[in-house]
Design an enzyme around this catalytic site. Sequence first.
Site: not given
Ligand code: NAD
Length: 425
Positions: A79, A259, A275
């Site tokens: 935008e 918005k 996300d």
């Molecule tokens: P992820 O699955 O990549 O997990 C985080 C990883 O980072 C883990 O393996 C963890 O061990 C590692 N890590 C390394 N250093 C860390 C630290 N200092 N603190 C925490 N973790 C550390 O990601 P996530 O954050 O569990 O999930 C985010 C993803 O899930 C996004 O891509 C999102 O779009 C997606 N998602 C979203 C929804 C929703 O919002 N409803 C549902 C499902 C999946």
Amino acid sequence: MKGFEKFYRRKLQERWDILQDEGILTKDDIKCLRNTVSSSELGNSMIENFIADYSIPEGVSFHYLIDGQEYLVPMVTEEPSVIAASSHGASIVKKAGGFKTKIKQRLMLGQIIVENFKSFEKLNEGIENEQQSLLRIANKAHYSLIKRGGGARWIRCRPLADDLLSIDLAVDVREAMGANMLNTMLEAVADHIRAVFDENVLMSILSNYATECLAIAECSIPLSVLGKESFTGEEIGRRIVQASRVAQVDPYRAATHNKGIMNGVDAVALATGNDWRAIESGAHAFAARDGQYRGLSQWTISDEQLKGRIELPLPVGSVGGSIGILPLVKINQRILKIKNAEELEKVIACVGLGQNLAALYALISEGIQKGHMRLQSKTLAIAAGAKPDELQQVLAVMNKTKEKNSATAKAAIDKIRRSKRHDRN
Ligand code: NAD
């Protein structure tokens, strides 16, 4: 659509060939798709049926003075007016000493939904009594979180309907957004609820209504610095307060008010690999927390100062998801110089408030169209076919006319080309 069978298993070139063979895309279209792809391995590893890297412009916003530190903020947006407005809002706040932020905690919530339960009281009591062992089960499912100082913090039971309840689990997800981590932990606890409590689990999933991950940003601007053209600072301040009140009482205005805030929030969320759908849904749910959808920010006047405040859930991460994968995200983290997810939350909350100030300021003074259309003219001119060496001339014509639309842009381009041909002859 027979050619599309097992499309996800095809190599990238084969996918392009299918799109061409099916008569959907031309050879030139495929060339265009090919030129977008920076790494087919990366695209294929991130999503299914990958065919191109869709690009959205990225720019930087200036003047964000936050808790005494200045930030350069990368923003990804299509935008035209967002980044200019963001820098303008931030520059007003900077003159007044900058933004102040508060973050109480960063916990993510997940839900185990139980249906047709036997007795809410009994299950509630059982969950309370077994709190520690349930938290241990959750933590065992993602043990690395404990090593990083995070982990499950509390669990509670909440009635939803006669036959439905939610067991909510709160987890300190440290530097991640935590969606996947939390889902893994929830499923482990859900198995226990099924096996030991003998209850019917309908589903387990994190909640995007991140009420335990709220960010607050505030600013206080002397009315004296707000004056503009025929408006005194007092009048600008008074009108911003009234505009903010409208967003508190009218959902039609509140949606547009929010918005504008999300213009900035999403742009930084995207730039930092977060996300933005999760942030959007949480922000809008929070805006309706008392039953009526309201503006996420509020403006008041006291002690001759215009005071702004925004509060919203910001479940962002500095690791996890696509953050560690997309090369630009790492670069953007360096531009921002953030140390952790909490700092990113602070910046995003301030961008939301700065963006909101700029929008309200324009709306209650000159109106937003003047600035918007100045920037929109460029988009219109390019869409109408203006070449780079024609752009400035086309914009000069468009800036003089009130009707800034594609017909005006096309007419200006034709005129420039006619006059060039005439000069050559
Ligand atoms: P992820 O699955 O990549 O997990 C985080 C990883 O980072 C883990 O393996 C963890 O061990 C590692 N890590 C390394 N250093 C860390 C630290 N200092 N603190 C925490 N973790 C550390 O990601 P996530 O954050 O569990 O999930 C985010 C993803 O899930 C996004 O891509 C999102 O779009 C997606 N998602 C979203 C929804 C929703 O919002 N409803 C549902 C499902 C999946």
